[in-house]
Write a protein that holds these residues in place. Sequence first.
Motif, PDB file in Angstrom:
ATOM      1  N   ASP A  78     -26.578  24.707  11.604  1.00 20.30           N
ATOM      2  CA  ASP A  78     -25.930  23.420  11.867  1.00 20.30           C
ATOM      3  C   ASP A  78     -25.171  22.930  10.636  1.00 20.30           C
ATOM      4  OD1 ASP A  78     -26.934  23.433  14.431  1.00 20.30           O
ATOM      5  OD2 ASP A  78     -28.621  22.094  13.983  1.00 20.30           O
ATOM      6  N   ASP A  79     -25.795  23.076   9.457  1.00 22.18           N
ATOM      7  CA  ASP A  79     -25.124  22.669   8.223  1.00 22.18           C
ATOM      8  C   ASP A  79     -23.849  23.480   7.997  1.00 22.18           C
ATOM      9  OD1 ASP A  79     -27.171  20.870   7.819  1.00 22.18           O
ATOM     10  OD2 ASP A  79     -28.194  22.066   6.279  1.00 22.18           O
ATOM     11  N   LEU A  80     -23.944  24.794   8.233  1.00 22.01           N
ATOM     12  CA  LEU A  80     -22.759  25.649   8.061  1.00 22.01           C
ATOM     13  C   LEU A  80     -21.674  25.303   9.076  1.00 22.01           C
ATOM     14  CD1 LEU A  80     -24.417  29.103   7.301  1.00 22.01           C
ATOM     15  CD2 LEU A  80     -23.125  27.662   5.717  1.00 22.01           C
ATOM     16  N   ALA A  81     -22.081  24.977  10.309  1.00 23.76           N
ATOM     17  CA  ALA A  81     -21.097  24.604  11.331  1.00 23.76           C
ATOM     18  C   ALA A  81     -20.389  23.312  10.929  1.00 23.76           C
ATOM     19  CB  ALA A  81     -21.774  24.442  12.683  1.00 23.76           C
ATOM     20  N   LEU A  84     -18.056  24.138   8.114  1.00 26.00           N
ATOM     21  CA  LEU A  84     -16.877  24.825   8.647  1.00 26.00           C
ATOM     22  C   LEU A  84     -15.914  23.833   9.286  1.00 26.00           C
ATOM     23  CD1 LEU A  84     -15.392  27.464   9.347  1.00 26.00           C
ATOM     24  CD2 LEU A  84     -16.751  27.551  11.446  1.00 26.00           C
ATOM     25  N   ALA A  85     -16.453  22.870  10.029  1.00 24.45           N
ATOM     26  CA  ALA A  85     -15.586  21.864  10.656  1.00 24.45           C
ATOM     27  C   ALA A  85     -14.867  21.045   9.584  1.00 24.45           C
ATOM     28  CB  ALA A  85     -16.413  20.959  11.555  1.00 24.45           C
ATOM     29  N   GLN A  86     -15.582  20.695   8.512  1.00 30.54           N
ATOM     30  CA  GLN A  86     -14.952  19.943   7.426  1.00 30.54           C
ATOM     31  C   GLN A  86     -13.863  20.772   6.758  1.00 30.54           C
ATOM     32  OE1 GLN A  86     -18.301  18.956   4.990  1.00 30.54           O
ATOM     33  NE2 GLN A  86     -18.822  17.126   6.143  1.00 30.54           N
ATOM     34  N   GLU A  87     -14.151  22.058   6.520  1.00 28.82           N
ATOM     35  CA  GLU A  87     -13.162  22.932   5.885  1.00 28.82           C
ATOM     36  C   GLU A  87     -11.940  23.109   6.780  1.00 28.82           C
ATOM     37  OE1 GLU A  87     -12.995  24.127   2.791  1.00 28.82           O
ATOM     38  OE2 GLU A  87     -14.819  22.992   2.384  1.00 28.82           O
TER      39      GLU A  87
END
Length: 168
Positions: A78-81, A84-87
Amino acid sequence: EPYVSNLMTVDTIFTRVVWSTSLGDRKLKVWKHTLRGSMPSVEELKAANRMYEEEEQTRADRFGDLHKAIEDSRKQLDDLAQELAQERSRSKDLEASRQELQDELDRLRQLFGEAGLGHLLQDPEALKRFLGLKQLFDEAGLGHLLEDPEALKNFLGIKQLFEEARLG
């Protein structure tokens, strides 16, 4: 010489003597109860139950560890997702900024080209000299001439007239 290498139970017979009495009629009843086959003892059943409980506890601990690892992995995912959305959002913002800067550069090239100064964008030293010239024009109060190519042409035309007349 014959020898025994291993013993194993083939058949077991249990015989129990069971009795009961009746005080009212003063009779004693006795009978034999015979069981055939292996019948585990209470101690063996208790030991087997303890082993089963230990094995179940080990499985429960293992399951708990696996469940915790799964939850940790889900949290990481979830943190990586989210990252990724922020990036991706940042990437879109950077692309928009890049496009704005590219449009601005294209407009500058067009303006420099129209003013006959397109070569300045190709030669950094020539651009520095031009900016030094701009500073001189600004100090002399003539900086507005650099903003208007027609006014600059007119001003340079007057200078040529002065030079031809040998007045300047």
